[in-house]
Design a protein around this motif. Structure first.
Motif, PDB file in Angstrom:
ATOM      1  N   VAL A   6       1.495   0.642  14.669  1.00 35.32           N
ATOM      2  CA  VAL A   6       1.857   0.499  13.286  1.00 35.32           C
ATOM      3  C   VAL A   6       1.428   1.737  12.529  1.00 35.32           C
ATOM      4  O   VAL A   6       0.312   2.200  12.644  1.00 35.32           O
ATOM      5  N   ALA A   7       2.309   2.233  11.769  1.00 33.41           N
ATOM      6  CA  ALA A   7       2.045   3.527  11.146  1.00 33.41           C
ATOM      7  C   ALA A   7       1.460   3.394   9.752  1.00 33.41           C
ATOM      8  O   ALA A   7       1.546   4.294   8.948  1.00 33.41           O
ATOM      9  N   CYS A   8       0.903   2.244   9.449  1.00 33.93           N
ATOM     10  CA  CYS A   8       0.288   2.097   8.140  1.00 33.93           C
ATOM     11  C   CYS A   8      -1.119   2.697   8.155  1.00 33.93           C
ATOM     12  O   CYS A   8      -1.764   2.775   9.179  1.00 33.93           O
ATOM     13  N   ALA A   9      -1.587   3.038   6.993  1.00 28.72           N
ATOM     14  CA  ALA A   9      -2.916   3.642   6.918  1.00 28.72           C
ATOM     15  C   ALA A   9      -3.995   2.670   7.361  1.00 28.72           C
ATOM     16  O   ALA A   9      -5.046   3.064   7.819  1.00 28.72           O
TER      17      ALA A   9
ATOM     18  N   VAL B 254       7.858  -2.621  14.582  1.00 26.65           N
ATOM     19  CA  VAL B 254       6.530  -2.840  14.031  1.00 26.65           C
ATOM     20  C   VAL B 254       6.351  -2.091  12.723  1.00 26.65           C
ATOM     21  O   VAL B 254       5.743  -2.584  11.790  1.00 26.65           O
ATOM     22  N   LEU B 255       6.919  -0.922  12.664  1.00 33.26           N
ATOM     23  CA  LEU B 255       6.846  -0.184  11.412  1.00 33.26           C
ATOM     24  C   LEU B 255       7.491  -0.980  10.289  1.00 33.26           C
ATOM     25  O   LEU B 255       6.929  -1.118   9.209  1.00 33.26           O
ATOM     26  N   ALA B 256       8.625  -1.548  10.599  1.00 34.71           N
ATOM     27  CA  ALA B 256       9.345  -2.303   9.580  1.00 34.71           C
ATOM     28  C   ALA B 256       8.518  -3.487   9.111  1.00 34.71           C
ATOM     29  O   ALA B 256       8.362  -3.733   7.911  1.00 34.71           O
TER      30      ALA B 256
ATOM     31  N   ALA C   7      -2.009  -5.447   3.322  1.00 35.22           N
ATOM     32  CA  ALA C   7      -3.083  -5.365   4.305  1.00 35.22           C
ATOM     33  C   ALA C   7      -3.610  -6.768   4.603  1.00 35.22           C
ATOM     34  O   ALA C   7      -3.386  -7.703   3.836  1.00 35.22           O
ATOM     35  N   PHE C   8      -4.321  -6.888   5.709  1.00 36.17           N
ATOM     36  CA  PHE C   8      -4.744  -8.212   6.163  1.00 36.17           C
ATOM     37  C   PHE C   8      -6.176  -8.493   5.735  1.00 36.17           C
ATOM     38  O   PHE C   8      -6.962  -9.043   6.471  1.00 36.17           O
TER      39      PHE C   8
ATOM     40  N   SER D 181       1.067  -8.090  11.046  1.00 34.21           N
ATOM     41  CA  SER D 181       0.690  -6.704  11.312  1.00 34.21           C
ATOM     42  C   SER D 181      -0.342  -6.651  12.435  1.00 34.21           C
ATOM     43  O   SER D 181      -1.052  -7.637  12.697  1.00 34.21           O
ATOM     44  N   GLN D 182      -0.427  -5.498  13.062  1.00 36.62           N
ATOM     45  CA  GLN D 182      -1.416  -5.323  14.120  1.00 36.62           C
ATOM     46  C   GLN D 182      -2.760  -4.969  13.501  1.00 36.62           C
ATOM     47  O   GLN D 182      -2.854  -4.113  12.619  1.00 36.62           O
TER      48      GLN D 182
END
Lengths: 214, 440
Positions: free
Chosen positions: A30-33, B23-25, B32-33, B134-135
Motif C-alpha cells: 500500500v502506497a499510503c504514508a 490495494v492502492l485503490a 488511517a486505521f 488497508s494493510q
C-alpha cells in the motif's frame, strides 16, 4: 531418587539455535504514508556473551556435584524415651559409654514452631542425648539438616532451615562437642518426611535432623 | 519499497501490477486505521476480534495455529474460529474480500504463506484492517525448517506490537523446574521450554534437586542452585553448549542466585553459621563482596534493570518483608509495611514495578507494587503461589501455583492488570519459572 518417565526427550543442552532470523523485507503493497515499513522486530545479532563466559572460567571451579554418598539416610525410627539414668551418664564428661546404640535411638530429629528456630525444652533434651552418643563415639562426625514446612517461600525456607541446623549445632557445641565434628546444611522445604498438607504434617516437617557422616 | 518487496516474489508482472493497483485503490479510499488498537494496560474490556487464516506452504496450518494460540492466551484478542471463515482462497499477495470478513465481524485479518528457498523456510504475512480495508503490516521471516515455531512466535510478536503499540513476548523461553515423584521424594530437574510450552527439554538428570533457575539478560546462560545431601551450590549452564560450571563460593550453602543485568556477576545469598546474607560475585574477576551484614535472614536479592538498586527479602524487622538497598549495600530502605509476610521481590523489565509473594491469612498471593513500595496490587491468590517472573514486555507474570493442599505445583500466568489468570500450556508439574528476554 529416580526420575519418573516423561515424554520429554533428554538432551545434553537445550538448543536455542542462533537462527539468524532475517527480516528479509518489509512487505508494503500500500502506497499510503501510513504504511511505513515496520520496525525490524528482530535484533540482528546476539550480544556476545562468550567473552564474559571465557573470562569467567578461571574463577569458576569445575567441581563435580557434591557426592550424595556417605550420608546415612535411614528412615526415621521412633525415638525411644531416654532412661533417666542414661541421660545423667551421658552428661558425665569423660564418660565414653553412651546409653544409646545410635543417633536414631537418642532421637535424630528436633522440632520447631512455625517460622521459629529457637529450641524447645524437648529439643534440648533430645540434643543432650545426641551429645551423649557423639561424645561416646569419638571418631564419628554428624550432619545436621534443617528442614521447613511448605508454608513459606523456597529461598526464605532455605535460610530458615540453615538457622534451625545452626541452632541445633550451637546447642551441641555448648555441651562440649567440637564444632569440627558437626556439619550443617539446610534442605529448606525440599525434603519433607510427612506428606500431609495440614498442620500435623507441617509440624513434623519443621525439624533439624542429625545424621551420621562417613 | 513496493518494487523491492515484489522483486523476490514469483509474481508475474501482470499480477504484480494488479495487486498493487487494487490495494492502492482500496487503501487510498479509507482513512488511517487509528481506531484499530488494543489497550494492554486496562485489562481487556473488549478483546479485539482477529482472524488468522491458515498459511499456505510448509507448516502453514501449524504456524497459523501457534499464532492463534499465542494471541488468544494474551487475553487481548478474540481469535475467530477458522470454521466460520467465508473466504478460503487466501493469497498473501491479493487483497482479501473485506466484506466477507466483516460478515463474521472480525476487525483484523492475518494472511500468510510459506515457501522453501535455498533450504530455508521463508514465511511472509500481512495484517489487514478489515474495516479500514488497508494493510497494517507486511513482513517476511526466514529460518531453518525445524524452527518453524519461532517464525510463528515472531509473527505473533509483530502482530501484537502493531495492534497494541507494545513489544510482544511470544518469541521467548521459560526455564523452570520439572517436578516428579512423591511429595516426600521429589525429583526436581532443570528444564527449558518455549513460552507456549512447546519444545520442552531437560538440562539435568534429577540426581540433585534444582531450585530457582534464572536466565541472564542475554538468554544464553542459566544460573540455578542445586541441592544435594551435603549442601546447596550455584551453577551456571550455557544452554547452547550444555556446559555446566559451579560458581566457587566459600561454605556449603549458596542459593537464591540471579544474574546482574549486565550478566557479569551473580547476586545471591549464602549461609555463614546460620546467618544468611546477600553477596555479589563477579564472574569476570572472581571478586566476592558481602552486601548485607545483619544477623537476620537476608535472601532473594534481585538487581534493578539499570543496576543501581537491589531488592531483597529480610526478617530484620521481626517479620519477613521486602527491602531495597543501593548496589553497594548502602541506603537500605524497607518497602513493604502491610499485613502479612512479603518475599521474592523481582523487578519488572522496565524497573518501574516490583512483583512479590505475600503470605496472608493462610493463603499465598502474587502482587505488584511501584518501585518505592506504593500502589500495591494483588494479582493472584491460592493455597500456594510463589516465585513471580516477568514476561519480556512486562505485561504478564508467570508463577508457581498449587491450587489446594496436596496439589502438585504448576505454572500459571496472570496479566499485570490482574486479569487473564490461566495455566501454562505446559501440562506437567513445574515450579520456579524464569522467563527469558525476547530471543535473538
Amino acid at each position: 531418587m529416580t526420575p519418573s518417565k516423561s515424554l520429554i526427550p533428554q538432551v545434553s543442552g537445550a538448543k536455542i539455535r542462533s537462527l539468524s532470523f532475517m527480516l528479509v523485507s518489509s512487505i508494503a503493497l500500500v502506497a499510503c504514508a501510513s504504511t511505513k515499513p515496520a520496525q525490524p522486530v528482530v535484533p540482528e545479532t546476539v550480544a556476545p556473551v562468550a567473552a564474559a563466559n571465557a573470562e569467567a572460567a578461571p574463577t569458576v571451579a569445575p567441581t563435580a556435584p557434591a557426592a550424595s554418598s556417605g550420608v546415612a539416610s535411614a528412615p526415621l525410627a521412633p525415638a525411644a524415651p531416654a532412661p533417666d539414668a542414661g541421660q545423667s551418664d551421658a552428661m558425665n564428661a569423660g564418660e565414653n559409654l553412651s546409653p544409646f546404640a545410635s543417633i536414631a535411638e537418642a532421637g535424630e530429629r528436633v522440632f520447631f514452631e512455625t517460622d521459629r528456630f529457637d529450641l524447645t525444652d524437648e529439643a534440648r533434651s533430645i540434643l543432650t542425648r545426641q551429645a551423649a552418643w557423639i561424645r561416646a563415639n569419638p571418631g564419628k562426625r554428624v550432619l545436621i539438616a534443617g528442614n521447613c514446612d511448605e508454608r513459606g517461600t523456597r529461598e526464605y525456607n532455605l535460610a530458615l532451615g540453615a538457622r534451625r541446623a545452626s541452632a541445633a549445632r550451637d546447642f551441641l557445641t555448648s555441651l562440649g562437642i567440637s564444632p569440627d565434628r558437626i556439619e550443617t546444611v539446610s534442605y529448606g522445604k525440599e525434603r519433607p518426611i510427612d506428606d500431609r498438607p495440614n498442620p500435623e504434617g507441617w509440624a513434623v516437617n519443621r525439624n533439624a535432623h542429625t545424621m551420621l557422616l562417613d | 519499497m513496493t518494487s523491492h518487496f515484489l522483486s523476490f516474489l514469483p509474481l508475474s508482472r501482470a499480477v504484480r501490477a494488479l495487486v498493487t493497483g487494487i490495494v492502492l485503490a482500496l487503501a487510498c479510499l479509507t482513512p488511517a486505521f487509528a481506531q484499530l488498537n488494543v489497550s494492554v494496560t486496562e485489562g481487556h474490556r473488549r478483546p479485539m476480534p482477529i482472524a488468522i487464516s491458515d498459511f499456505s506452504g510448509p507448516h502453514g496450518s501449524s504456524i497459523a495455529n501457534a499464532v492463534r494460540d499465542n494471541l488468544a492466551r494474551s487475553g487481548l484478542f478474540q481469535v475467530q474460529n477458522p470454521d466460520s471463515f467465508l473466504q478460503r482462497d487466501m493469497d498473501v499477495n491479493v487483497a482479501p474480500r473485506f466484506a466477507d470478513w466483516r460478515v463474521i465481524k472480525t476487525e483484523a485479518l492475518v494472511v500468510g504463506r510459506g515457501g522453501v528457498n535455498a533450504g530455508r523456510l521463508r514465511v511472509e504475512f500481512r495484517l489487514w484492517d478489515v474495516y479500514g480495508e488497508s494493510q497494517m503490516l507486511g513482513l517476511e521471516f526466514s529460518t531453518t525448517d525445524e524452527n518453524w515455531r519461532r517464525i510463528a512466535h515472531k509473527v505473533s510478536d509483530a502482530i501484537y506490537r502493531r495492534l497494541t503499540g507494545e513489544a510482544g513476548y511470544f518469541d521467548s523461553r521459560i526455564v523452570f523446574v520439572a517436578e516428579s515423584g512423591s511429595r516426600t521424594n521429589r525429583v526436581k530437574r532443570l528444564a527449558v521450554m518455549d513460552q507456549d510450552g512447546a519444545n520442552p527439554s531437560y538440562l539435568t538428570d534429577g540426581t540433585e534437586q534444582v531450585l530457582n533457575p534464572r536466565f541472564n539478560a542475554q538468554g544464553q546462560q542459566i544460573v540455578y542452585s542445586a541441592l544435594t545431601d551435603r549442601g546447596i551450590k550455584i551453577w551456571v549452564v550455557d544452554i547452547e553448549t550444555g556446559r555446566k560450571e559451579a560458581v566457587a563460593i566459600p561454605g556449603n550453602m549458596a542459593f537464591a542466585p540471579r544474574f546482574t543485568p549486565d550478566g557479569q556477576s551473580i547476586i545471591f545469598s549464602a549461609d555463614r553459621d546460620g546467618d544468611v546474607d546477600v553477596f555479589i560475585k563477579s564472574l569476570r574477576t572472581g571478586k566476592l563482596t558481602q552486601l548485607t551484614r545483619n544477623p537476620a535472614i537476608d535472601t532473594s536479592p534481585d538487581m534493578s534493570p539499570n543496576g543501581d538498586r537491589i531488592v531483597f527479602t529480610s526478617d530484620r524487622g521481626g517479620s519477613t518483608q521486602i527491602y531495597a538497598m543501593n548496589a553497594d549495600g548502602s541506603g537500605v530502605r524497607r518497602l513493604t509495611f502491610g499485613e502479612g509476610r512479603y518475599s521474592t521481590a523481582v523487578w519488572s523489565p522496565k524497573g518501574d514495578l516490583i512483583a512479590f509473594t505475600r503470605q496472608l491469612g493462610g493463603q499465598f498471593q502474587i502482587g505488584v507494587m511501584a518501585a518505592d513500595g506504593s500502589n500495591l496490587k494483588i494479582l493472584a491468590e491460592a493455597y500456594l503461589v510463589e516465585g513471580p517472573t516477568w514476561s519480556p514486555n512486562g505485561r504478564v507474570i508467570m508463577f508457581q501455583r498449587e491450587g489446594g493442599p496436596g496439589q502438585s505445583p504448576s505454572l500459571w500466568t496472570v496479566d499485570v492488570s490482574g486479569t487473564n489468570l490461566r495455566k501454562s500450556p505446559w501440562s506437567g508439574p513445574g515450579s520456579d519459572p524464569g522467563w527469558s528476554a525476547i530471543l535473538p
